[in-house]
Design an enzyme around this catalytic site. Structure first.
Site, PDB file in Angstrom:
ATOM      1  N   LYS A  22     -31.551   7.414  27.593  1.00 30.65           N
ATOM      2  CA  LYS A  22     -30.650   8.311  26.851  1.00 30.65           C
ATOM      3  C   LYS A  22     -31.207   8.571  25.444  1.00 30.65           C
ATOM      4  O   LYS A  22     -31.239   9.708  24.981  1.00 30.65           O
ATOM      5  CB  LYS A  22     -29.261   7.667  26.744  1.00 30.65           C
ATOM      6  N   ASN A  23     -31.675   7.515  24.770  1.00 28.49           N
ATOM      7  CA  ASN A  23     -32.107   7.669  23.382  1.00 28.49           C
ATOM      8  C   ASN A  23     -33.434   8.410  23.243  1.00 28.49           C
ATOM      9  O   ASN A  23     -33.823   8.779  22.135  1.00 28.49           O
ATOM     10  CB  ASN A  23     -32.185   6.306  22.683  1.00 28.49           C
ATOM     11  N   CYS A 120     -18.143   4.764  11.880  1.00 29.16           N
ATOM     12  CA  CYS A 120     -18.478   4.486  13.270  1.00 29.16           C
ATOM     13  C   CYS A 120     -18.058   3.050  13.560  1.00 29.16           C
ATOM     14  O   CYS A 120     -17.997   2.227  12.645  1.00 29.16           O
ATOM     15  CB  CYS A 120     -19.983   4.667  13.399  1.00 29.16           C
ATOM     16  N   ARG A 125     -23.248   3.823   8.931  1.00 34.45           N
ATOM     17  CA  ARG A 125     -24.220   4.747   9.520  1.00 34.45           C
ATOM     18  C   ARG A 125     -24.314   6.103   8.810  1.00 34.45           C
ATOM     19  O   ARG A 125     -24.036   7.156   9.387  1.00 34.45           O
ATOM     20  CB  ARG A 125     -23.933   4.951  11.009  1.00 34.45           C
ATOM     21  N   ASP A 308     -29.406  -3.045  20.084  1.00 36.43           N
ATOM     22  CA  ASP A 308     -28.718  -2.528  21.278  1.00 36.43           C
ATOM     23  C   ASP A 308     -28.699  -3.534  22.436  1.00 36.43           C
ATOM     24  O   ASP A 308     -28.084  -3.259  23.466  1.00 36.43           O
ATOM     25  CB  ASP A 308     -29.381  -1.219  21.746  1.00 36.43           C
ATOM     26  N   ARG A 400     -21.023   6.889  28.166  1.00 39.65           N
ATOM     27  CA  ARG A 400     -21.884   7.617  27.222  1.00 39.65           C
ATOM     28  C   ARG A 400     -23.351   7.313  27.484  1.00 39.65           C
ATOM     29  O   ARG A 400     -24.202   8.159  27.213  1.00 39.65           O
ATOM     30  CB  ARG A 400     -21.555   7.220  25.778  1.00 39.65           C
TER      31      ARG A 400
HETATM   32  C1  UD1 Z   1     -30.614   4.613  16.871  1.00 41.95           C
HETATM   33  C2  UD1 Z   1     -30.159   4.488  18.310  1.00 41.95           C
HETATM   34  C3  UD1 Z   1     -29.124   3.371  18.446  1.00 41.95           C
HETATM   35  C4  UD1 Z   1     -29.669   2.079  17.853  1.00 41.95           C
HETATM   36  C5  UD1 Z   1     -30.211   2.284  16.449  1.00 41.95           C
HETATM   37  C6  UD1 Z   1     -30.934   1.063  15.900  1.00 41.95           C
HETATM   38  C7  UD1 Z   1     -30.374   6.753  19.146  1.00 41.95           C
HETATM   39  C8  UD1 Z   1     -29.683   7.984  19.600  1.00 41.95           C
HETATM   40  N1  UD1 Z   1     -29.581   5.752  18.704  1.00 41.95           N
HETATM   41  O1  UD1 Z   1     -29.465   4.955  16.097  1.00 41.95           O
HETATM   42  O2  UD1 Z   1     -28.829   3.219  19.826  1.00 41.95           O
HETATM   43  O3  UD1 Z   1     -28.640   1.117  17.810  1.00 41.95           O
HETATM   44  O4  UD1 Z   1     -31.155   3.375  16.438  1.00 41.95           O
HETATM   45  O5  UD1 Z   1     -31.953   0.683  16.754  1.00 41.95           O
HETATM   46  O6  UD1 Z   1     -31.583   6.643  19.217  1.00 41.95           O
HETATM   47  N2  UD1 Z   1     -29.354   4.260   7.876  1.00 41.95           N
HETATM   48  C9  UD1 Z   1     -29.091   4.649   6.594  1.00 41.95           C
HETATM   49  N3  UD1 Z   1     -29.282   5.974   6.260  1.00 41.95           N
HETATM   50  C10 UD1 Z   1     -29.728   6.898   7.168  1.00 41.95           C
HETATM   51  C11 UD1 Z   1     -29.995   6.479   8.481  1.00 41.95           C
HETATM   52  C12 UD1 Z   1     -29.795   5.140   8.810  1.00 41.95           C
HETATM   53  O7  UD1 Z   1     -28.693   3.841   5.757  1.00 41.95           O
HETATM   54  O8  UD1 Z   1     -29.874   8.066   6.794  1.00 41.95           O
HETATM   55  C13 UD1 Z   1     -29.141   2.841   8.268  1.00 41.95           C
HETATM   56  C14 UD1 Z   1     -28.049   2.665   9.324  1.00 41.95           C
HETATM   57  O9  UD1 Z   1     -26.760   2.622   8.758  1.00 41.95           O
HETATM   58  C15 UD1 Z   1     -28.460   1.354   9.967  1.00 41.95           C
HETATM   59  C16 UD1 Z   1     -30.002   1.404   9.908  1.00 41.95           C
HETATM   60  O10 UD1 Z   1     -30.320   2.372   8.898  1.00 41.95           O
HETATM   61  O11 UD1 Z   1     -28.010   0.269   9.226  1.00 41.95           O
HETATM   62  C17 UD1 Z   1     -30.667   1.804  11.186  1.00 41.95           C
HETATM   63  O12 UD1 Z   1     -30.045   2.952  11.686  1.00 41.95           O
HETATM   64  P1  UD1 Z   1     -30.826   4.028  12.561  1.00 41.95           P
HETATM   65  O13 UD1 Z   1     -32.134   3.494  13.003  1.00 41.95           O
HETATM   66  O14 UD1 Z   1     -30.834   5.330  11.813  1.00 41.95           O
HETATM   67  O15 UD1 Z   1     -29.865   4.197  13.815  1.00 41.95           O
HETATM   68  P2  UD1 Z   1     -29.657   5.507  14.617  1.00 41.95           P
HETATM   69  O16 UD1 Z   1     -30.915   6.310  14.567  1.00 41.95           O
HETATM   70  O17 UD1 Z   1     -28.382   6.144  14.239  1.00 41.95           O
END
Ligand code: UD1
Length: 432
Positions: A22-23, A120, A125, A308, A400
């Protein structure tokens, strides 16, 4: 609302096939926004987030065909006539990964309007790093009325250093940079296999990307991208969930059509727990051996132990002899499943970002609530070894990201049934 009714106690025996990731599928579908030619994606999982992405792209004017069954989970996307480069709050609130359209839209259309995702279940996030990166590429960004509005004549290649590693942030900027003028160097990138898979698709579309899967990605911008055909990688989180299920239920499970190279951290941890696996290039066979030993895990970015897989590992830890410490380093509030497991008889104490799990405890079936995607999966695992019947409410979370999990588990001997409205199966293909 659907519920799962699970009667625990059966070892899982047999073969279980892993679906596409999915990701990896979500950014690949967003990548289709970068070209006016058709992009054909194979091995797309039949899960709700894919349907949400279809709706998201269709609302912008994209033609999206989802074909399942004999159509080999193939999706054809054509973004020739984009009428409205916008991701509405209605869709973004159900799937945060909708923000993946921001980079491709501003890069291809010069404008994008994407709802801010808000809070969330597992933590704050934010998407500030996506926004900062796009600004570095020359986009003008404002946030008003809960929406991010981005505009640019043409993005300009630059150097970007992420303050923190972000998976979808890396993917968003990677997509944006493909059509920017000149070279972009992105540092401190996520190294997840899904990022590398996206880069492979983009390169097939004519992008010039090097280094995806390492901390530094270099992108030479091109004027135009074209259509391509690509097969999505197997879902490593789904594979991990079933591997843990095999170990936990003292079963003998062959998890096929997966990529063991993407499961290194889990397979190593299982060895510590006392579970040996036999791997081929695309399968993992896991056999229970009657006893599990406690082990600590700390979640980290890839190639570390994935956040995850944390909840599912916690279910395993409740059945291991001794004390396991599970430390969650990626999200601040990702222990919602622990309280539900405690209701089933687990001995888990939360201390900030650490969960102290004392085992082995006999779990007993109870009514529990799924709070997010992976938490729901962990409750299914706990229920498989619980005494009596467990009823898991709000399984829309699991729909999902897991393709027909109950059918897959039933196929290897689990007693699990779904009650309530059934997530409609798409047969054949439907244009949108
Ligand atoms: C992706 C995965 C999710 C997984 C996560 C971490 C997808 C669709 N989802 O989510 O399943 O749990 O990676 O492996 O691929 N952060 C910030 N600012 C930002 C972006 C992120 O502070 O602009 C922080 C987040 O709050 C979190 C950390 O960075 O604490 C990692 O998040 P991130 O890797 O961005 O997760 P997702 O990409 O949303």
């Amino acid at each position: 609302m659907d519920k799962f009714v699970i009667r625990g106690g059966n070892p899982l025996l047999g073969t279980i096939r892993i679906s596409g990731a999915k990701n990896a599928a979500l950014p690949a579908m967003a990548a289709a926004l970068l070209t006016d030619e058709p992009v054909i994606l194979e091995n797309i999982p039949q899960v709700r987030d894919i349907e949400t992405t279809r709706k998201l792209l269709a609302a912008m004017g994209a033609e999206v065909e989802l074909g399942y069954g004999r159509a080999h989970h193939r999706t054809t996307l054509c973004c020739r006539n984009l009428i409205s480069p916008e991701a509405s709050y209605e869709l973004v609130k159900t799937m945060r990964a909708s923000t993946l359209v921001l980079g491709p839209l501003v890069s291809r259309c010069g404008t994008a309007r994407v709802s801010l995702p808000g809070g969330c279940a597992i933590g704050a996030r934010p998407i500030d790093l996506h926004i900062k990166g796009l600004e570095r590429l020359g986009a003008k960004i404002t946030t008003e009325h809960g929406y991010v509005e981005a505009s640019a004549d043409r993005l300009k290649g630059t150097e970007i250093v992420f303050d923190k590693i972000t998976v979808t942030g890396t993917e968003d900027l990677l997509m944006a940079a493909t059509l920017a003028e000149g070279q972009t160097v992105i540092q401190n990138c996520a190294r997840e296999p899904e990022v590398a898979d996206l880069a492979e698709l983009l390169n097939k579309m004519g992008a010039k990307i090097e280094g995806a899967g390492t901390p530094t990605i270099r992108v030479k911008g091109v004027d135009k991208l074209h259509g391509a055909k690509h097969r999505i990688i197997p879902d490593r989180i789904e594979a991990a969930t079933f591997i843990i299920a095999g170990a936990l239920t003292d079963g003998d499970l062959n998890v096929t059509e997966c990529n063991p190279d993407h499961l290194g951290a889990l397979l190593q941890k299982l060895q510590e727990v006392g579970i040996k696996t036999r791997n081929t290039k695309d399968s993992v066979r896991v056999e229970g051996n009657g006893t599990l030993k406690a082990a600590d895990v700390v979640t980290e970015e890839y190639p570390g132990f994935p956040t995850d897989m944390q909840a599912q590992f916690m279910a395993l830890a409740t059945q291991a002899e001794g004390t396991s410490i599970v430390t969650e380093n990626i999200f601040e509030n990702r222990f919602m499943h622990a309280q539900e497991m405690v209701r089933m008889g687990a001995n888990i104490k939360i201390e900030g970002s650490r969960a102290v799990v004392r085992g082995k405890t006999q779990l007993s079936g109870a009514a529990v609530l799924a709070s997010d995607l992976r938490a729901s999966a962990s409750l299914v695992l706990a229920a498989l070894v619980a005494d009596g019947e467990t009823i898991i409410d709000r399984v829309y979370h699991i729909d999902r990201g897991y393709e027909h999990i109950e059918e897959k588990l039933r196929g290897v001997g689990a007693q699990i049934k779904r009650i309530g409205e059934i997530f409609p199966k798409r047969r054949g293909s439907g244009a949108a």
